[in-house]
Motif scaffolding. Structure first.
Motif: not given
Length: 313
Positions: A164-171, A174-178
């Protein structure tokens, strides 16, 4: 910088901002390019189901490949095939651009998928490739909710939380790129005989009252809309001990462009000097918003200049 006809100060690289802004699209596109074409081709070549994982030597041999081999070959085939598409497109009028590559890769995947579906339908039903989703889901459910021991239960909880944490981090990535580095480009160009803009052949000698053509360029890489002011000035300066002093200044023109994010602005400028002298500094000072009452190189956000000589007619 005073030894060259054109000197400028600006920071950053447009490629950095562009690549950062497209990080989300690049992640999805890279996954598609590295797997989908190869998987479609492997499915067309090997439509048969593979041997079970727990098969022993006594089982009847099956010509298909197992799941691990299929996934590995899908990645390897994609890596081998996609560059060939780029090589072929490089010798066509379309070139290596986003739309042609997307059309070719998607077209190849669709054609290979059609062949795979046709070959699969021609096989007996018990020999066709079938992905055992239901068996995988049932095995995962039993492992998670009916563990064999307390240790297995704790490990399952840790695994679920990690996923869950890894998926949230990747999401989130991707959704809020730096955003990349924020900067503004300021530069001068000229027009050649074919009316093409070029960073060459800058005027070095001008005549008082007569015009010389330049093209002022501003590129907004600040990741937001910006209101700029550019002040064009002709200055007589004295350089002593690495210090430059403005002796006399003539304000030529003021530009006030508003640029959206990643927008580039070009504006012709006909320079008509009234001040004469050798080694005068034709300076363009850029400001965010309104300029100060006394624009100088020191208080400008960006600055670009030419060293010119202005003679009497």
């Amino acid at each position: 910088m005073t030894d060259y006809p054109l000197s400028a100060t600006f920071a950053g690289s447009p490629a950095t901002a562009a690549a950062t802004d497209a990080s989300g699209q690049s992640t999805v596109g890279l996954a598609f390019l590295l797997f989908a074409p190869g998987y479609a081709l492997i499915a067309a070549l090997f439509p048969e189901r593979g041997p079970p994982i727990d098969a022993d030597e006594g089982h009847e041999r099956i010509d298909g490949i197992d799941g691990i081999e299929r996934v590995a070959l899908s990645f390897g085939t994609s890596i081998a095939v996609v560059p060939l598409f780029g090589l072929v497109l490089n010798f066509t009028p379309w070139g290596i651009r986003l739309v042609p590559i997307l059309v070719v890769v998607c077209g190849f995947a669709l054609v290979a998928t059609a062949f795979a579906a046709a070959r699969r339908s021609a096989l007996p039903e018990d020999e066709r490739l079938v992905v055992p989703y239901e068996r995988w889901v049932a095995a995962a459910r039993d492992e998670l909710f009916e563990p064999a021991s307390r240790t297995d239960a704790m490990l399952n909880v840790v695994l679920v939380v990690s996923v869950v944490l890894a998926s949230a981090s990747v999401g989130y990535a991707v959704a809020v790129p730096k955003n990349g580095e924020s900067f503004t480009e300021l530069y001068l160009l000229t027009q050649d005989g074919d009316s093409e803009l070029t960073a060459d052949s800058y005027p070095e000698e001008l005549v008082r009252g007569e015009s010389a053509s330049l093209v002022l360029g501003v590129g907004n890489r600040e990741h937001r809309a910006m209101n700029y002011t550019v002040v064009a000035m002709l200055q007589r300066v004295e350089v002593s001990n690495n210090s430059t002093t403005v002796v006399e200044s003539e304000r030529l023109r003021t530009f006030t462009p508003r640029l959206e994010r990643n927008e580039t602005w070009h504006e012709p400028h006909e320079v008509r000097p009234t001040m004469t002298g050798e080694r005068l500094r034709l300076t363009y000072l850029l400001y965010e918003g309104a300029p100060p009452a006394s624009p100088t190189v020191d208080n400008a956000y960006r600055e670009v200049h030419l060293w010119v000589t202005v003679r009497e007619n």
